[in-house]
Design an enzyme around this catalytic site. Sequence first.
Site, PDB file in Angstrom:
ATOM      1  N   LEU A   1       0.852  -1.182   0.000  1.00  0.00           N
ATOM      2  CA  LEU A   1       0.000   0.000   0.000  1.00  0.00           C
ATOM      3  C   LEU A   1       0.889   1.234   0.000  1.00  0.00           C
ATOM      4  O   LEU A   1       1.582   1.505   0.976  1.00  0.00           O
ATOM      5  CB  LEU A   1      -0.919   0.045   1.233  1.00  0.00           C
TER       6      LEU A   1
ATOM      7  N   THR B   1       7.603   7.878  -1.184  1.00  0.00           N
ATOM      8  CA  THR B   1       9.016   7.878  -0.809  1.00  0.00           C
ATOM      9  C   THR B   1       9.458   6.492  -0.347  1.00  0.00           C
ATOM     10  O   THR B   1      10.352   5.884  -0.943  1.00  0.00           O
ATOM     11  CB  THR B   1       9.263   8.899   0.321  1.00  0.00           C
ATOM     12  N   VAL B   2       8.826   5.983   0.699  1.00  0.00           N
ATOM     13  CA  VAL B   2       9.274   4.715   1.269  1.00  0.00           C
ATOM     14  C   VAL B   2       8.840   3.534   0.409  1.00  0.00           C
ATOM     15  O   VAL B   2       9.627   2.614   0.145  1.00  0.00           O
ATOM     16  CB  VAL B   2       8.760   4.552   2.718  1.00  0.00           C
TER      17      VAL B   2
ATOM     18  N   GLU C   1       9.354  -1.771  12.543  1.00  0.00           N
ATOM     19  CA  GLU C   1      10.686  -1.198  12.805  1.00  0.00           C
ATOM     20  C   GLU C   1      10.868   0.151  12.114  1.00  0.00           C
ATOM     21  O   GLU C   1      11.494   1.068  12.662  1.00  0.00           O
ATOM     22  CB  GLU C   1      11.763  -2.193  12.364  1.00  0.00           C
TER      23      GLU C   1
ATOM     24  N   GLY D   1      13.892   5.326  11.362  1.00  0.00           N
ATOM     25  CA  GLY D   1      14.264   4.870  10.017  1.00  0.00           C
ATOM     26  C   GLY D   1      15.085   3.604  10.017  1.00  0.00           C
ATOM     27  O   GLY D   1      14.620   2.555  10.465  1.00  0.00           O
TER      28      GLY D   1
ATOM     29  N   GLU E   1       8.837  19.166   5.551  1.00  0.00           N
ATOM     30  CA  GLU E   1       7.597  19.069   4.766  1.00  0.00           C
ATOM     31  C   GLU E   1       7.046  20.464   4.512  1.00  0.00           C
ATOM     32  O   GLU E   1       7.349  21.410   5.232  1.00  0.00           O
ATOM     33  CB  GLU E   1       6.537  18.297   5.573  1.00  0.00           C
TER      34      GLU E   1
ATOM     35  N   ASP F   1       5.555  14.322  16.097  1.00  0.00           N
ATOM     36  CA  ASP F   1       6.168  13.153  15.464  1.00  0.00           C
ATOM     37  C   ASP F   1       7.073  12.406  16.451  1.00  0.00           C
ATOM     38  O   ASP F   1       7.005  11.181  16.582  1.00  0.00           O
ATOM     39  CB  ASP F   1       6.971  13.626  14.243  1.00  0.00           C
TER      40      ASP F   1
ATOM     41  N   LYS G   1       6.827   8.516  18.380  1.00  0.00           N
ATOM     42  CA  LYS G   1       7.929   7.553  18.380  1.00  0.00           C
ATOM     43  C   LYS G   1       8.341   7.167  19.810  1.00  0.00           C
ATOM     44  O   LYS G   1       8.565   5.992  20.095  1.00  0.00           O
ATOM     45  CB  LYS G   1       9.114   8.133  17.610  1.00  0.00           C
TER      46      LYS G   1
HETATM   47  N1  LIG Z   1       9.496   9.470   4.205  1.00  0.00           N
HETATM   48  C1  LIG Z   1      10.242   9.077   5.210  1.00  0.00           C
HETATM   49  O1  LIG Z   1      11.435   9.401   5.295  1.00  0.00           O
HETATM   50  C2  LIG Z   1       9.640   8.208   6.275  1.00  0.00           C
HETATM   51  C3  LIG Z   1      10.449   7.752   7.335  1.00  0.00           C
HETATM   52  C4  LIG Z   1       9.913   6.916   8.306  1.00  0.00           C
HETATM   53  C5  LIG Z   1       8.577   6.554   8.228  1.00  0.00           C
HETATM   54  N2  LIG Z   1       7.803   7.013   7.199  1.00  0.00           N
HETATM   55  C6  LIG Z   1       6.388   6.607   7.161  1.00  0.00           C
HETATM   56  O2  LIG Z   1       6.160   5.839   5.986  1.00  0.00           O
HETATM   57  C7  LIG Z   1       4.840   6.043   5.530  1.00  0.00           C
HETATM   58  C8  LIG Z   1       4.862   6.487   4.059  1.00  0.00           C
HETATM   59  O3  LIG Z   1       5.567   7.724   3.978  1.00  0.00           O
HETATM   60  P1  LIG Z   1       6.048   8.309   2.572  1.00  0.00           P
HETATM   61  O4  LIG Z   1       6.982   9.414   2.899  1.00  0.00           O
HETATM   62  O5  LIG Z   1       6.530   7.205   1.703  1.00  0.00           O
HETATM   63  O6  LIG Z   1       4.673   8.911   1.976  1.00  0.00           O
HETATM   64  P2  LIG Z   1       4.408   9.502   0.518  1.00  0.00           P
HETATM   65  O7  LIG Z   1       5.698   9.752  -0.188  1.00  0.00           O
HETATM   66  O8  LIG Z   1       3.474  10.615   0.698  1.00  0.00           O
HETATM   67  O9  LIG Z   1       3.672   8.315  -0.248  1.00  0.00           O
HETATM   68  C9  LIG Z   1       2.377   7.912   0.072  1.00  0.00           C
HETATM   69  C10 LIG Z   1       1.917   6.853  -0.926  1.00  0.00           C
HETATM   70  O10 LIG Z   1       0.654   6.333  -0.511  1.00  0.00           O
HETATM   71  C11 LIG Z   1      -0.322   6.518  -1.520  1.00  0.00           C
HETATM   72  N3  LIG Z   1      -1.553   6.900  -0.837  1.00  0.00           N
HETATM   73  C12 LIG Z   1      -1.746   7.925   0.008  1.00  0.00           C
HETATM   74  N4  LIG Z   1      -3.018   7.938   0.451  1.00  0.00           N
HETATM   75  C13 LIG Z   1      -3.634   6.903  -0.154  1.00  0.00           C
HETATM   76  C14 LIG Z   1      -4.969   6.396  -0.110  1.00  0.00           C
HETATM   77  N5  LIG Z   1      -5.914   6.966   0.642  1.00  0.00           N
HETATM   78  N6  LIG Z   1      -5.262   5.314  -0.848  1.00  0.00           N
HETATM   79  C15 LIG Z   1      -4.311   4.746  -1.608  1.00  0.00           C
HETATM   80  N7  LIG Z   1      -3.050   5.163  -1.683  1.00  0.00           N
HETATM   81  C16 LIG Z   1      -2.726   6.250  -0.960  1.00  0.00           C
HETATM   82  C17 LIG Z   1       0.186   7.594  -2.434  1.00  0.00           C
HETATM   83  O11 LIG Z   1      -0.354   7.349  -3.715  1.00  0.00           O
HETATM   84  P3  LIG Z   1       0.038   8.242  -5.007  1.00  0.00           P
HETATM   85  O12 LIG Z   1       1.439   7.836  -5.342  1.00  0.00           O
HETATM   86  O13 LIG Z   1      -0.944   7.859  -6.024  1.00  0.00           O
HETATM   87  O14 LIG Z   1      -0.068   9.677  -4.534  1.00  0.00           O
HETATM   88  C18 LIG Z   1       1.705   7.382  -2.341  1.00  0.00           C
HETATM   89  O15 LIG Z   1       2.112   6.422  -3.274  1.00  0.00           O
HETATM   90  C19 LIG Z   1       4.212   7.066   6.476  1.00  0.00           C
HETATM   91  O16 LIG Z   1       3.528   6.383   7.499  1.00  0.00           O
HETATM   92  C20 LIG Z   1       5.417   7.767   7.064  1.00  0.00           C
HETATM   93  O17 LIG Z   1       5.182   8.280   8.368  1.00  0.00           O
HETATM   94  C21 LIG Z   1       8.310   7.831   6.229  1.00  0.00           C
END
Ligand SMILES: NC(=O)c1ccc[n+]([C@@H]2O[C@H](COP(=O)([O-])OP(=O)(O)OC[C@H]3O[C@@H](n4cnc5c(N)ncnc54)[C@H](OP(=O)(O)O)[C@@H]3O)[C@@H](O)[C@H]2O)c1
EC number: 1.1.1.3
Lengths: 426, 426
Positions: A7, A11-12, A127, A132, A188, A199, A203
Amino acid sequence: MIKIGLLGLGTVGSGVFSILEKHAETIKRKVGTDLKIEKVLVKDKDKQRDLDFDDQILTDDIDEIINNKDIDLLVELIGGENPAYNYIIAALNSGKSVVTANKLVIAKYEQEIMGLAREKGVQINYEGSVAGGIPVIRPLKESFAANKIERLYGILNGTTNYILTKMTNEEREFDEVLAEAQSLGYAERDPHSDISGADAAYKISILSSIAFETSIDLNGVYVEGIEGIELEDIKLAEELGYVIKLLAIAKYHQDGLDVRVHPAFISKEHPLALVNDVYNAIYLHGDAVGDVMSYGQGAGRMPTASAVVADIMQAARDIYYQRPEVDNLDSIYNHDLVNISQVENSFYLRLQVKDKPGVLAQITKIFGENQVSLASVIQKHRLSEIVPIVLVTHQVKEENINKSLTAIKGLDDVISIKNLIRVEEL
Amino acid sequence: MIKIGLLGLGTVGSGVFSILEKHAETIKRKVGTDLKIEKVLVKDKDKQRDLDFDDQILTDDIDEIINNKDIDLLVELIGGENPAYNYIIAALNSGKSVVTANKLVIAKYEQEIMGLAREKGVQINYEGSVAGGIPVIRPLKESFAANKIERLYGILNGTTNYILTKMTNEEREFDEVLAEAQSLGYAERDPHSDISGADAAYKISILSSIAFETSIDLNGVYVEGIEGIELEDIKLAEELGYVIKLLAIAKYHQDGLDVRVHPAFISKEHPLALVNDVYNAIYLHGDAVGDVMSYGQGAGRMPTASAVVADIMQAARDIYYQRPEVDNLDSIYNHDLVNISQVENSFYLRLQVKDKPGVLAQITKIFGENQVSLASVIQKHRLSEIVPIVLVTHQVKEENINKSLTAIKGLDDVISIKNLIRVEEL
Ligand SMILES: NC(=O)c1ccc[n+]([C@@H]2O[C@H](COP(=O)([O-])OP(=O)(O)OC[C@H]3O[C@@H](n4cnc5c(N)ncnc54)[C@H](OP(=O)(O)O)[C@@H]3O)[C@@H](O)[C@H]2O)c1
Ligand SMILES: NC(=O)c1ccc[n+]([C@@H]2O[C@H](COP(=O)([O-])OP(=O)(O)OC[C@H]3O[C@@H](n4cnc5c(N)ncnc54)[C@H](OP(=O)(O)O)[C@@H]3O)[C@@H](O)[C@H]2O)c1
């Protein structure tokens, strides 16, 4: 073969996708079988994506994943509370194991989610939700299992640590550095959750519940952000032998757990003082192991994906070999959270006062009446009619400080209280 | 209930004994069942011991443990090569899982021992053998499983790190500090294995074999100790912006693994430079996770026991729940070890030469002929007819340095080569 429903491909998610592809062979060998991403849920199927895959795997319908009996493992990387929470619950209910990096959902619903996973005999790994790529949840559960954890300090938010580092090293003000961090992608567009400490609170709440085998009520966690930190505070900290960090703290006391997030003065000599830029660190003390610190990249595409894929591999291996899930880490203790007013600390206080004789005497009198004793006083050069006074107290209960401040604010010659920052003796 | 046969009740054994007692209830809950120490093997049954136990559990006959069908888990903490190795093999052969902190036996016989454990379907855990309480083996196997590990640096020996720290901070010579460390119990009466680098070589060999999924031939690991480090070198390092650490290094190269232990100049600014006293640290770089460091007490009764008890708990839980052992981390790669002569480094070189014009020119000429270029030269104050010259080279293959030194030694005006220390760019 273990089939995965992914899902999110942001980014991740895209990082996870590429590691699973790049290291497919090694991963297969270590897991014992192939991992296959069967379906990927996104919001917008038509978005241009940098990855190379069959368009057929994209879907915007969660049911195609939840109702697919071939999918054993759901990897939730969409973020936010809902629908992420609903999807996790639905997956567990349908007997799938779940891997997530969603700190918000885990911090808020940990007990329910863990309970459901236990009931269904499936895995829930998270994890990636804290720090991270730095291993911290698994070590707490396994490597330090023979310890009573006494205290835990974390620098758990990369954005705020980056901002504080820049303010310190480049002697710049908060707003300016924040704007730059946003333009560089280190913060952000809506940085509220980072800046406010929320945040980091998710954690530390997750870590505390594991370390102390309890359930943490997020509402009881004291949270203060870095918005109020001025360059002047950072310079004064330096002068006094400290640096300012946004610290996440969890301490075990007989009468309850002291869990909080706030900016803190920490000694320049402490290893945590050297954790700069977007780096994160966890410093803990266990009764057997003593002090241990881990340090690394607390966020970002690949470091976070490194943790998520390790979680996927563990779950997949256990599914493939039909190893029964064993997680006896129930939240068996009912610890109260200590109210911040009852916590003892030293404090740094910066005031603006009128440049008149006797002002300092009035202030110290009020402190004396409230059992606050002073460790140091800096009265700065006088260029105008208003002068700064900087005080550092000895250890004292926060409620005594608060009472003192109420009285001090009432003094005619006190213009304003610029900042009050806790000094953490690590 | 899981019954344990404990071999050894010395420093670590007694620590394990007390943790199992002190935290019996928590451990029982986390494992799922009681752990009971059924028998303890010691050398001298009549020795006075500080622990409280039934004398009946002591034995000096290994057969009472190996042949006891009720004992599922053998914990080897007697140390040394033999009989420890024989006992471990006998236990595995009789279907018992094994936990050990014996770096010597694991480093020398890792493949045989892992192979036998796999064949018998039992566990062999040895987290305590490297870096005491710092989780490192489990993270390498699990948390970083999705990474290709590219390099790994360790400060893995507490005794030598303590000695180097004291020499640095108190400006004292090696012999004096070693004697003090021995009298304080920080160094063994026979400190050879620590001082010579052998202990660190066992440990980096264990870590490399996991990180690179290979089998390391200990004889191919280049090892140099700290006996030759003089206070003068430490002061010069400081002057040049470095500290001297006994570094254990393992790097992946296309043409082989570069695994070695030797004193090294490392930048004062690097996090490893701040790892002082008996503390240990592991710093690694993985392709996804980037740089990660862990730091803590690398030895001692309780930190080591913390790791050993965690290993015991994991093995016991898997035995109790009859979880099939899954360890697909076979040494599948056949990496050659790179010979030290082929490794590229910068070098620090300290010479004593006659105070005559042209000596430096002769030396630099020889370096030039061997493709060694110089990054800096310090020619120290002249108090006598013999003067020191200190050189730091750019990156160059070690064989070119060696050829140069042979020629330089032949110069009439060169009295002696005092020290040659590698400069590690981390
Ligand atoms: N980024 C980091 O460095 C980091 C670090 C640690 C933890 N996290 C955690 O990892 C998770 C993902 O973060 P991210 O930075 O990868 O987020 P992101 O870049 O905003 O990506 C979110 C993804 O989920 C999809 N999405 C969002 N809402 C949706 C919905 N309602 N139905 C279906 N698909 C949906 C989006 O689709 P589209 O591509 O179509 O827009 C996108 O592909 C979060 O919980 C965040 O807290 C992130
Ligand atoms: N000490 C540390 O900080 C540390 C840290 C990491 C790893 N380790 C490793 O842990 C292991 C144990 O170290 P240690 O420091 O605990 O050793 P130790 O204090 O010397 O204790 C050794 C114990 O083993 C018993 N023993 C020795 N030889 C024996 C034999 N042939 N038969 C039966 N019993 C025998 C001794 O019996 P008696 O009591 O009767 O003499 C003693 O109880 C070693 O492999 C070491 O490398 C130690």
